[in-house]
Design a protein around this motif. Sequence first.
Motif, short mmCIF file in Angstrom:
data_model
loop_
_atom_site.label_atom_id
_atom_site.label_comp_id
_atom_site.label_asym_id
_atom_site.label_seq_id
_atom_site.Cartn_x
_atom_site.Cartn_y
_atom_site.Cartn_z
N GLY A 54 0.67 -1.32 0.05
CA GLY A 54 -0.05 -0.09 0.02
C GLY A 54 0.71 1.48 -0.09
O GLY A 54 0.24 2.53 0.17
N HIS A 55 2.16 1.20 0.26
CA HIS A 55 2.93 2.46 -0.01
C HIS A 55 3.74 2.48 -1.26
O HIS A 55 4.09 1.65 -1.73
CB HIS A 55 3.96 2.29 0.97
N MET A 56 3.55 3.66 -1.97
CA MET A 56 4.32 3.94 -3.36
C MET A 56 5.88 3.92 -2.88
O MET A 56 6.40 4.58 -2.31
CB MET A 56 3.97 5.37 -3.80
N LEU A 57 6.45 3.11 -3.73
CA LEU A 57 8.04 3.23 -3.68
C LEU A 57 8.78 4.08 -4.76
O LEU A 57 9.63 4.56 -4.45
CB LEU A 57 8.44 1.65 -3.89
N SER A 58 8.23 3.92 -5.79
CA SER A 58 8.45 4.81 -6.94
C SER A 58 7.43 4.98 -8.09
O SER A 58 6.51 4.25 -8.14
CB SER A 58 9.72 4.07 -7.53
N SER A 59 7.68 6.10 -8.83
CA SER A 59 6.68 6.11 -10.13
C SER A 59 7.53 6.81 -11.16
O SER A 59 8.71 7.58 -10.82
CB SER A 59 5.54 7.06 -9.58
N GLY A 60 7.00 6.51 -12.51
CA GLY A 60 7.92 7.10 -13.59
C GLY A 60 7.65 6.54 -14.80
O GLY A 60 6.42 5.85 -14.84
N ASP A 61 8.68 6.42 -15.80
CA ASP A 61 8.61 5.69 -16.75
C ASP A 61 8.38 4.13 -16.51
O ASP A 61 9.04 3.47 -15.90
CB ASP A 61 9.91 5.85 -17.85
N PRO A 62 7.50 3.38 -17.32
CA PRO A 62 7.46 1.89 -17.14
C PRO A 62 8.83 1.09 -17.01
O PRO A 62 8.81 0.46 -16.11
CB PRO A 62 6.42 1.48 -18.01
N LYS A 63 9.63 1.26 -17.79
CA LYS A 63 10.73 0.68 -18.36
C LYS A 63 11.56 0.73 -16.74
O LYS A 63 12.04 -0.24 -16.12
CB LYS A 63 11.70 0.92 -19.35
N ASP A 64 11.81 2.06 -16.27
CA ASP A 64 12.61 2.47 -15.07
C ASP A 64 11.90 1.70 -14.03
O ASP A 64 12.70 1.05 -13.13
CB ASP A 64 12.75 3.97 -14.90
N ILE A 65 10.54 1.88 -13.71
CA ILE A 65 10.05 1.15 -12.75
C ILE A 65 9.82 -0.48 -12.52
O ILE A 65 10.23 -0.98 -11.54
CB ILE A 65 8.35 1.51 -12.64
N ILE A 66 9.92 -1.12 -13.87
CA ILE A 66 10.03 -2.45 -13.97
C ILE A 66 11.70 -2.77 -13.46
O ILE A 66 11.86 -3.91 -12.98
CB ILE A 66 9.51 -2.94 -15.50
N TYR A 68 13.42 -1.30 -11.38
CA TYR A 68 13.61 -1.26 -9.84
C TYR A 68 12.97 -2.26 -9.59
O TYR A 68 13.58 -2.81 -8.44
CB TYR A 68 12.92 0.21 -9.69
N TYR A 69 11.63 -2.74 -9.97
CA TYR A 69 10.94 -3.95 -9.46
C TYR A 69 11.81 -5.40 -9.40
O TYR A 69 12.02 -6.09 -8.47
CB TYR A 69 9.75 -4.11 -10.16
N HIS A 70 12.26 -5.42 -10.59
CA HIS A 70 13.03 -6.69 -10.75
C HIS A 70 14.61 -6.82 -9.80
O HIS A 70 14.81 -7.60 -9.38
CB HIS A 70 13.71 -6.88 -12.22
N MET A 72 14.69 -5.28 -6.90
CA MET A 72 14.04 -5.69 -5.63
C MET A 72 13.78 -7.05 -5.45
O MET A 72 14.02 -8.01 -4.58
CB MET A 72 12.56 -5.09 -5.34
N ILE A 73 13.18 -7.76 -6.67
CA ILE A 73 13.02 -9.11 -6.48
C ILE A 73 14.42 -10.04 -6.37
O ILE A 73 14.41 -10.87 -5.65
CB ILE A 73 12.24 -9.63 -7.84
N LEU A 74 15.37 -9.51 -7.38
CA LEU A 74 16.74 -10.31 -6.83
C LEU A 74 17.13 -10.08 -6.11
O LEU A 74 17.83 -11.07 -5.16
CB LEU A 74 17.63 -9.66 -8.11
N GLN A 75 17.07 -8.89 -5.12
CA GLN A 75 17.60 -8.83 -3.62
C GLN A 75 16.96 -9.67 -2.83
O GLN A 75 17.52 -10.21 -1.94
CB GLN A 75 17.62 -7.12 -3.34
N LYS A 76 15.67 -9.70 -2.93
CA LYS A 76 14.97 -10.63 -1.79
C LYS A 76 15.17 -12.01 -2.21
O LYS A 76 15.25 -12.77 -1.14
CB LYS A 76 13.42 -10.45 -2.24
N ALA A 77 15.33 -12.27 -3.48
CA ALA A 77 15.82 -13.85 -3.81
C ALA A 77 17.24 -14.02 -3.16
O ALA A 77 17.40 -15.03 -2.74
CB ALA A 77 15.93 -14.07 -5.33
N HIS A 78 17.95 -13.18 -3.20
CA HIS A 78 19.24 -13.10 -2.62
C HIS A 78 19.41 -13.34 -1.16
O HIS A 78 20.39 -13.55 -0.52
CB HIS A 78 20.27 -11.91 -3.01
N MET A 79 18.25 -12.56 -0.41
CA MET A 79 18.00 -12.78 0.97
C MET A 79 18.85 -11.83 1.51
O MET A 79 19.35 -11.96 2.70
CB MET A 79 18.13 -14.14 1.44
N GLY A 80 19.00 -10.62 0.86
CA GLY A 80 19.73 -9.40 1.58
C GLY A 80 20.99 -9.64 1.88
O GLY A 80 21.83 -9.73 0.89
#
Length: 108
Positions: A54-66, A68-70, A72-80
Amino acid sequence: MVDEALSVGDAYFQQKCMRKILEFKNSGGSIIFVSHDMNAVKIVCDSAMLLDHGHMLSSGDPKDIIDYYHGMILQKAHMGDTEVKVYDIADTKDCTGRKKSECFNRGS
């Protein structure tokens, strides 16, 4: 508002929905498009917003946001901060239990 509509149905239904969404957009309509399908976001959206619980992390061009999202996913997959161990292939063992470096250095 379109919320994960393309995640249901078969490929024909999904393509039919995408055509209708793009027709609506191209005729001047505004769409709030909610999806985890990054390809659909790239196709449909002129701008994107990334939400997390429910919290906005980022907004802007779809490619840039995607991107950023990827990230985040890689960082979570790496477990920080968990260390990732990379082994030298020469130190690993083959099926006989010998170090692979010993297999290649038969004369020594």
